[in-house]
Structures are given as C-alpha cells and as structure tokens.
Scaffold this motif. Structure first.
Motif, PDB file in Angstrom:
ATOM      1  N   VAL A 155       0.878  -1.173   0.000  1.00 52.05           N
ATOM      2  CA  VAL A 155       0.000   0.000   0.000  1.00 52.05           C
ATOM      3  C   VAL A 155       0.917   1.224   0.000  1.00 52.05           C
ATOM      4  O   VAL A 155       1.952   1.230   0.688  1.00 52.05           O
ATOM      5  N   ASP A 210     -10.272  -5.699  -4.691  1.00 50.25           N
ATOM      6  CA  ASP A 210      -9.493  -5.554  -5.935  1.00 50.25           C
ATOM      7  C   ASP A 210      -9.579  -4.130  -6.477  1.00 50.25           C
ATOM      8  O   ASP A 210      -8.565  -3.548  -6.868  1.00 50.25           O
ATOM      9  N   TYR A 211     -10.793  -3.582  -6.528  1.00 50.03           N
ATOM     10  CA  TYR A 211     -10.951  -2.205  -7.036  1.00 50.03           C
ATOM     11  C   TYR A 211     -10.184  -1.213  -6.153  1.00 50.03           C
ATOM     12  O   TYR A 211      -9.544  -0.283  -6.651  1.00 50.03           O
ATOM     13  N   ALA A 212     -10.286  -1.384  -4.852  1.00 49.24           N
ATOM     14  CA  ALA A 212      -9.657  -0.414  -3.940  1.00 49.24           C
ATOM     15  C   ALA A 212      -8.138  -0.443  -4.084  1.00 49.24           C
ATOM     16  O   ALA A 212      -7.487   0.603  -4.139  1.00 49.24           O
ATOM     17  N   LEU A 213      -7.576  -1.629  -4.140  1.00 47.76           N
ATOM     18  CA  LEU A 213      -6.113  -1.701  -4.210  1.00 47.76           C
ATOM     19  C   LEU A 213      -5.595  -1.204  -5.555  1.00 47.76           C
ATOM     20  O   LEU A 213      -4.605  -0.476  -5.608  1.00 47.76           O
ATOM     21  N   HIS A 214      -6.264  -1.578  -6.627  1.00 47.62           N
ATOM     22  CA  HIS A 214      -5.714  -1.269  -7.951  1.00 47.62           C
ATOM     23  C   HIS A 214      -6.272   0.005  -8.549  1.00 47.62           C
ATOM     24  O   HIS A 214      -5.724   0.534  -9.513  1.00 47.62           O
ATOM     25  N   GLY A 215      -7.361   0.531  -7.990  1.00 43.55           N
ATOM     26  CA  GLY A 215      -7.907   1.800  -8.464  1.00 43.55           C
ATOM     27  C   GLY A 215      -8.818   1.621  -9.662  1.00 43.55           C
ATOM     28  O   GLY A 215      -8.796   0.597 -10.345  1.00 43.55           O
ATOM     29  N   LEU A 216      -9.632   2.634  -9.887  1.00 41.19           N
ATOM     30  CA  LEU A 216     -10.592   2.594 -10.987  1.00 41.19           C
ATOM     31  C   LEU A 216      -9.959   3.048 -12.305  1.00 41.19           C
ATOM     32  O   LEU A 216     -10.409   2.659 -13.375  1.00 41.19           O
ATOM     33  N   ALA A 217      -8.926   3.884 -12.203  1.00 38.49           N
ATOM     34  CA  ALA A 217      -8.298   4.419 -13.413  1.00 38.49           C
ATOM     35  C   ALA A 217      -7.325   3.389 -14.007  1.00 38.49           C
ATOM     36  O   ALA A 217      -6.767   2.570 -13.277  1.00 38.49           O
ATOM     37  N   PRO A 218      -7.154   3.426 -15.333  1.00 43.83           N
ATOM     38  CA  PRO A 218      -6.198   2.497 -15.961  1.00 43.83           C
ATOM     39  C   PRO A 218      -4.797   2.689 -15.388  1.00 43.83           C
ATOM     40  O   PRO A 218      -4.431   3.803 -15.012  1.00 43.83           O
ATOM     41  N   ARG A 219      -4.033   1.607 -15.334  1.00 45.09           N
ATOM     42  CA  ARG A 219      -2.642   1.699 -14.855  1.00 45.09           C
ATOM     43  C   ARG A 219      -1.708   1.689 -16.039  1.00 45.09           C
ATOM     44  O   ARG A 219      -2.036   1.137 -17.068  1.00 45.09           O
TER      45      ARG A 219
END
Lengths: 216, 216
Positions: B169, B207-216
C-alpha cells in the motif's frame, strides 16, 4: 445518500385547473411538506401520522389523501422538494451530473455539494429520522432506495460509463460497485458518525478510488 | 460495521468469588444478554428497558445494575458476546487481523467473515435495532462507534500499516480513510439495503480499492 431531485416531484404537483386553484394548491402542498418534515424531525417516523401532518399544515386529511397514498409518500416527496429547493439553479427537471471531461473534478464537485446538503440542518434531522426507520423497516428502506437514492446512483453510473468511454476509468470496472467508493464512506460517516466530513475528505476519497491504494 | 469482540467483554464478567457463584453468575449474565438482544429485536431500542430485560431474564433489576450502568451498556456487551460466540475459535481475548503477507487475501478473508456475520439472523435483527437508534440518538451512536466499531477499525489500520511497510500500500495513504473502501460499501448495502452482499462483491471491493478505478 444525498437526496436527489427528480421528475417525481413534479408528478404529484396539483393539477392546474385554474390559476387561483393552483396557487391555493401550491400553498397547501408546501404547508404539507413543511409539516411532514417538522413532525418527523420532532417525533420520529413511527409517531408521524397523516392526521398530525394535516393538523399542523392546517388542511383536511382528505387533501393529503387526494395527492398521496401514505405518510411515506408524503415524506419522500417532501425530501425531493427540499433537495430541489437547496439547489434551485438546477431547475424543476431532473438534475444532471456535470461532465467537464475530467471525471475526478466532476465527482469531487458533486461530493462537495453532497457535503453541503448533509450539513444543512433543515435536511439533517428529518433525513436521520427517515433513514433510521429505513434500517429497521424493510419496506420503507426499499422505497427510500428506489425513490430517493436510485436517481442519484443512476447519475453516477452514467458519469462513470462516460469516463470509461473516455479511457479515464478501466473498461472492466462495474460502475454500480465503483460508485460506492464515492458515496458509501461519506454515507457511513454521516449516518453512523464514524468520522468528520469535509471537502478535503471527499476529495481524498476520489483520489484514492481512482488511483488505488497499491503503488503504481 | 461488523461487531468485533474485544477484551471489554471479559472486563464485565462476574468476579470469581467461588466456583458455584461464578457458575450462577455466568448463567445470569447469559440470560441477561439473551433477554436484551431478544427485546431490542422485538420492541426496538426505545421500548427496551432494564426492567423488561430483568423480567425476561428471570433476575432482579439490581443484578443488572450491579454489572452495568445502562441498557446501552448491557446491549453493547451482549453484542460483543454474540460476536465472540460466532467466532469461538478466536478465543476469549481480542481478535487479531490475519497477516499472511498478502494484504488482498487477508482483507478478503476478514470481509467474508463479516458477510457471514451480517447474514446471521441472530445478529441481524438486534443489530438493525441498535444501528437505527444510533442514527437518531447521537450519544448512543457515538458509544456504538467507540465500543463496537473502533476495535475493528484499529485492526484494519494496523493491517494497512503493515501493508505500507511491506510496500503493498502506498506510503502516502491514510489508513483510516483507506479502510472505508472495505467496510463502508458493505455497511451501506447492509444498513440501507442498497444492494445484495456476497463474497464475490467484497472480493471485488478489495481488488478495485487496491488497484484503483483508473487504468494503470
């Protein structure tokens, strides 16, 4: 969480039979909304009755039953009306979600408006009374979601889909779940008093949600 | 959201003056918890009284006042006890958050246990009654947060800090806010009935919280 105006509030407006009748009806309608919100704030939902609302509004019970079928209906319309009053610039039809092309900025702006609404004392006490009843009364809870919350949720979904089209949100994200990162933390802090609410806080939620908690 | 056991539930256990007295006290304590949870589920918080709990538990009012100072205290201890019963493998002392080294897996496991608890009918009805009262009763609401929720929140904070130390994190994340992505959406779906709850849903939140909603 935030009560959202919608076209429903117009549907129950008195029929326009004549200008004078319309004005009288409009005055009655407003008196009924004010009485319903004041009573639920003072006495709670279970002790609020159609009779009590009618007496406080100075109208006959039949005037209320002509326009609404239950105290839940009156209260939900009163909330839609209150939300409309609190953002009069949006006009009488359904509110729309801003789309400047920058999803972070747009969601932050909407959440700041929600923070303002949650802090408005006219809104807070009756909202808490209705929300508390919805927690233990499943039928009312489901009506609150369908009539007061769903229009807001749909606007978030629409804005997130546009962000997906614009490449600002990943295509494999379910917008119905994603929107909860914006509204649920704020709702819980407000409803359960788990923490303070502020613009800085809601801005932070948007940044964390979009970019994620894990390093990039 | 999830009621968390803590050492508080042991603090109010009857003093061990003698084995027989202890057994009698333990029986009374359990009867009082059961009566308090049943009454609040049936009648709601405002109509639940110490007198009613005593009558239903078959003990004198003074037995209750010897151990607790208010109905709110009895109910909160009863919930801590219920949470302890629902996960007996964790033992009598404070629950700890798993740390396998994989923060996603650990948070998913805890949330799945919370889903199980929220779906347990022994837990649901009295929890809703207490939560609803906390929405309109600020003093009770703040006690519920401090006594029933804060121990859980602290465990999330501890686990997220460990994840920061392990590089899973980002270091600039505030764990107190980040944990809300895990608990608040689930709490809102449960409290306000805004959507169904399932393991698949809570796994998705993580999964959404850790990786975020925006593209990586």
């Amino acid at each position: 969480m935030a009560v959202q105006k919608s076209e429903q509030s117009a549907q129950s407006a008195p029929a326009k039979s004549a200008p004078d009748a319309t004005r009288r009806s409009e005055r009655s309608r407003r008196a009924i909304y004010d009485a319903a919100l004041a009573l639920v704030a003072e006495a709670g939902y279970p002790k609020t009755t159609i009779e009590g609302i009618a007496a406080r509004a100075g109208v006959g019970k039949q005037t209320i039953y002509r326009w609404w079928s239950s105290k839940a209906d009156v209260l939900m319309e009163a909330f839609l009306d209150l939300a409309e009053q609190s953002t009069p610039e949006a006009g009488p039809v359904a509110y729309t979600f801003p789309d400047t092309g920058d999803v972070a900025a747009d969601v932050k702006a909407v959440l700041r408006a929600t923070v303002d609404q949650l802090r408005d004392p006219r809104f807070e006490v009756p909202s808490r009374a209705l929300a508390a009843e919805g927690v233990v009364n499943e039928q009312l809870g489901r009506e609150l979601v369908a009539k007061l919350m769903q229009p807001s949720l749909d606007l978030y979904i629409g804005r997130l889909r546009a962000a997906q089209d614009a490449g600002q949100v990943r295509a494999d994200i379910d917008p119905r779940i994603a929107l909860e990162f914006f509204i649920s933390p704020l709702a819980q802090r407000w409803l359960q008093r788990t923490g303070p609410i502020s613009y800085e806080y809601t801005d932070t939620l948007v940044d964390y949600a979009l970019h994620g908690l894990a390093p990039r």
